[in-house]
Design a protein around this motif. Sequence first.
Motif: not given
Ligand code: MG
Length: 260
Positions: A47, A177-178
Motif C-alpha cells: 500500500t 489496492d485489494e
Molecule cells: Mg495494504
Amino acid sequence: MAPSEPMIVFDDVQKRFGHNVVLSDLSFAVEPGEHVCLIGPSGSGKTTILRLLMTLEKVDGGTITVGGQGLSHMERDGKLVPADERHCREVRKRIGMVFQQFNLFPNMTVRGNLTEAPTRVLGLPADEANERAAELLELVGLSDKIDAHPTQLSGGQQQRVAIARALAMRPDVLLLDEVTSALDPELVAGVLSLLKDLGDRTDITFLCVTHEMGFARDFSHRVLMFDSGQVIEDAPPDQLFTEPTHQRTRDFLHAVIDRA
Ligand SMILES: [Mg+2]
Ligand SMILES: Nc1ncnc2c1ncn2[C@@H]1O[C@H](COP(=O)(O)OP(=O)(O)OP(=O)(O)O)[C@@H](O)[C@H]1O
C-alpha cells in the motif's frame, strides 16, 4: 514522454516510518498499457508503494517518475530538486486509485462522487462532467443509481462506483489496492470481471495490489513478488505461479493458496 519510456519508474526508492524501513532501494518499472500485479506478505509495504504514487506519502530517498515526469522531484535551473505542490498535482492528475474500503464521499450522491474531481480539478464544465458520469455508470452497470447515496448501495456497487469515479479523471495509470478484499465473496467475481473488461478495452496502465491469485493470473502481464522492501521476483504470471524461483515466493504462494 518519449515513445519507449516506461509509464512508472521507481529508482532506488527508500521509505521509512520512524525506524521502520519499509522500502529499501526499491527499483522497478511498468510499461505503458502494462498490467502489473504486486503480491507479497501483509505489512511488507504494498500500500505504501501506491500511496507514494498518489503523493499521499513522500519518499526518503530515490526517485519516482510517472510518464517521464518526476513525481518526487522536478527540474529547476538544470538541477533536480524536490517536487513542489503544483508539480505534484499536475503529475498526479494522470493517476487514479481505487481503495480497499471504496472511500466514496459519503455526503454526495453517486453523480456528485463522479463529477466532483473532474469539475474541480480538471475544470470540466458541469454538463460534460454529467455526461461522462452517465457514460461511466452505464459501463459499470449502475445507471439507475445515479441519484443514490453510497449508504444505499451494496459493497460491490460502491466499489463499481469507486472504479467509475477513478475513470472519470481519464487516468493514464490506475492503482488498485485489494479492491475486492472488503467485499462479500459473491460480489467479488462481478468486480473482477469489470476490471478484466476494462483491461481489455482500454490502454490504461494498471498497478494492482491483490491477494486474488486467480485474478493476478488472468489479468496481469507481469507479477512482482515484493518482500522486505524489495521486488524479489518479477515474472509473467504463468511462470511466477508455476515455477517460482525464490523459496520466499513459494512459501508465500502456499500460504495464500492454502487460505483460499
Ligand atoms: Mg495494504
Ligand atoms: N502512516 C504510517 N505511519 C507509520 N507506519 C506506517 C504508516 N503506513 C504504513 N506503515 C507501516 O509500513 C509498513 C508497510 O505498510 P503497508 O500498509 O504498506 O503494508 P501492506 O503490504 O500494504 O500490508 P497489507 O497486505 O496488510 O495491506 C507496515 O509496517 C506499517 O505498519
